[in-house]
Design a protein around this motif. Sequence first.
Motif, PDB file in Angstrom:
ATOM      1  N   ALA A 262     -11.349 -65.216  33.508  1.00 32.83           N
ATOM      2  CA  ALA A 262     -11.077 -65.580  34.902  1.00 32.83           C
ATOM      3  C   ALA A 262      -9.845 -66.461  35.023  1.00 32.83           C
ATOM      4  O   ALA A 262      -9.095 -66.372  36.009  1.00 32.83           O
ATOM      5  CB  ALA A 262     -12.290 -66.282  35.508  1.00 32.83           C
ATOM      6  N   GLU A 263      -9.610 -67.318  34.045  1.00 36.62           N
ATOM      7  CA  GLU A 263      -8.437 -68.189  34.076  1.00 36.62           C
ATOM      8  C   GLU A 263      -7.166 -67.415  33.736  1.00 36.62           C
ATOM      9  O   GLU A 263      -6.081 -67.721  34.250  1.00 36.62           O
ATOM     10  CB  GLU A 263      -8.640 -69.368  33.126  1.00 36.62           C
ATOM     11  N   VAL A 264      -7.300 -66.400  32.900  1.00 33.32           N
ATOM     12  CA  VAL A 264      -6.164 -65.510  32.628  1.00 33.32           C
ATOM     13  C   VAL A 264      -5.779 -64.764  33.903  1.00 33.32           C
ATOM     14  O   VAL A 264      -4.592 -64.603  34.220  1.00 33.32           O
ATOM     15  CB  VAL A 264      -6.505 -64.511  31.499  1.00 33.32           C
ATOM     16  N   ALA A 265      -6.785 -64.330  34.676  1.00 34.39           N
ATOM     17  CA  ALA A 265      -6.527 -63.622  35.934  1.00 34.39           C
ATOM     18  C   ALA A 265      -5.772 -64.510  36.907  1.00 34.39           C
ATOM     19  O   ALA A 265      -4.843 -64.064  37.589  1.00 34.39           O
ATOM     20  CB  ALA A 265      -7.846 -63.151  36.545  1.00 34.39           C
ATOM     21  N   GLN A 266      -6.170 -65.752  36.976  1.00 37.80           N
ATOM     22  CA  GLN A 266      -5.505 -66.694  37.872  1.00 37.80           C
ATOM     23  C   GLN A 266      -4.066 -66.952  37.430  1.00 37.80           C
ATOM     24  O   GLN A 266      -3.145 -66.997  38.254  1.00 37.80           O
ATOM     25  CB  GLN A 266      -6.286 -68.008  37.906  1.00 37.80           C
ATOM     26  N   LYS A 267      -3.855 -67.053  36.139  1.00 34.38           N
ATOM     27  CA  LYS A 267      -2.525 -67.334  35.597  1.00 34.38           C
ATOM     28  C   LYS A 267      -1.563 -66.173  35.821  1.00 34.38           C
ATOM     29  O   LYS A 267      -0.400 -66.367  36.206  1.00 34.38           O
ATOM     30  CB  LYS A 267      -2.628 -67.639  34.094  1.00 34.38           C
ATOM     31  N   TYR A 268      -2.053 -64.938  35.601  1.00 40.64           N
ATOM     32  CA  TYR A 268      -1.170 -63.772  35.658  1.00 40.64           C
ATOM     33  C   TYR A 268      -1.272 -62.997  36.972  1.00 40.64           C
ATOM     34  O   TYR A 268      -0.529 -62.032  37.176  1.00 40.64           O
ATOM     35  CB  TYR A 268      -1.455 -62.841  34.486  1.00 40.64           C
ATOM     36  N   GLY A 269      -2.180 -63.400  37.857  1.00 36.61           N
ATOM     37  CA  GLY A 269      -2.223 -62.842  39.195  1.00 36.61           C
ATOM     38  C   GLY A 269      -2.806 -61.451  39.352  1.00 36.61           C
ATOM     39  O   GLY A 269      -2.351 -60.686  40.194  1.00 36.61           O
ATOM     40  N   PHE A 270      -3.832 -61.106  38.590  1.00 33.90           N
ATOM     41  CA  PHE A 270      -4.470 -59.803  38.770  1.00 33.90           C
ATOM     42  C   PHE A 270      -5.903 -59.984  39.267  1.00 33.90           C
ATOM     43  O   PHE A 270      -6.446 -61.094  39.273  1.00 33.90           O
ATOM     44  CB  PHE A 270      -4.446 -58.989  37.470  1.00 33.90           C
TER      45      PHE A 270
END
Length: 322
Positions: A262-270
């Motif tokens: 979920a934090e990767v999604a927030q960082k990369y915007g997907f």
Amino acid sequence: MNKNLKGQIALVTGASRGVGKGIAIGLGESGATVYITGRTIKPINNNTDGSLQETQTAVEKAGGTCIPIQVDHSDDKQIRQLFERIDEEQEGKLDILVNNAYAGGQTLLDSFSKSFWESDPTLWDVANNVGLRSHYITSVYAARMMIKRKTGFICNISSWAGVSYVFSVPYGVGKSSCDRLASDMAQELKQYNVTSISVYPGIVGTEMTTNFDWKEYPDSFKTAFGHGYYNWETPLFTGRAIAALASDPNLIKQTGRVRIVAEVAQKYGFFDKDGNRPVSFRSLRFSLPMANSFLRKYPWLVPDIKIPWFIILLTMLSSPKI
């Protein structure tokens, strides 16, 4: 999704269903050629078992290229032959390895109510032979290919059981070891520009969990896996996280670390498959609604603020067995 991984070769182990299937689709829709492994080639009359052919169809529907190979990851010889085939077919090129294969899920659920001394000692092997040992074996062969080209990405699929008690002793030790495996491999691989990371999905709605009979388990178990499927992720969410990481030209700066999907999604915007973006399990927006039915209906009222790790660990240590 952008075709950022076009021309890259990926291998996802244990991809006939669940998170592995979602990872294969996520890499495929980003343009990678994806090798997938599993024990079941053709579909059978059980919608939770899955098959490599079904995953191949899903990857190709998403616009990717998929090559299924039947492999039992408890057999070192079959693993070696897998890498020999990829080496030959791709002329030594392997860009991404995702260690996802796991064989002990149902056994762990069946032994949920038992302490480790009440369980058969072979529970350790069921949980960690494929779920940990095979990750090391595949990483050995992948590293040999990657260091020759001085580029690559090895990803271990772990879970928050790596930092606190979940399910059983063998399960937690195995997941913690997956994290340590990624961290220690990073120390030796960094000089060759090969990244090693451990990834934590959230609560994932796999074929098994969505068809699960929750009535057989205590309330603490149900709470741990979300009231009414609150903040659940689809398997594709993890796939898109790994694709985003693999597309980062500076990924080596993250080597040796744990990354939460979920934090990767927030960082990369997907976003996830349904257009939503679940929050991290260490977000206040996750923890408060889990304990309050009103907030589960209106989670936007709770700020998406990360809770420090030490507070999460203290909370988990005082929680009932899950």
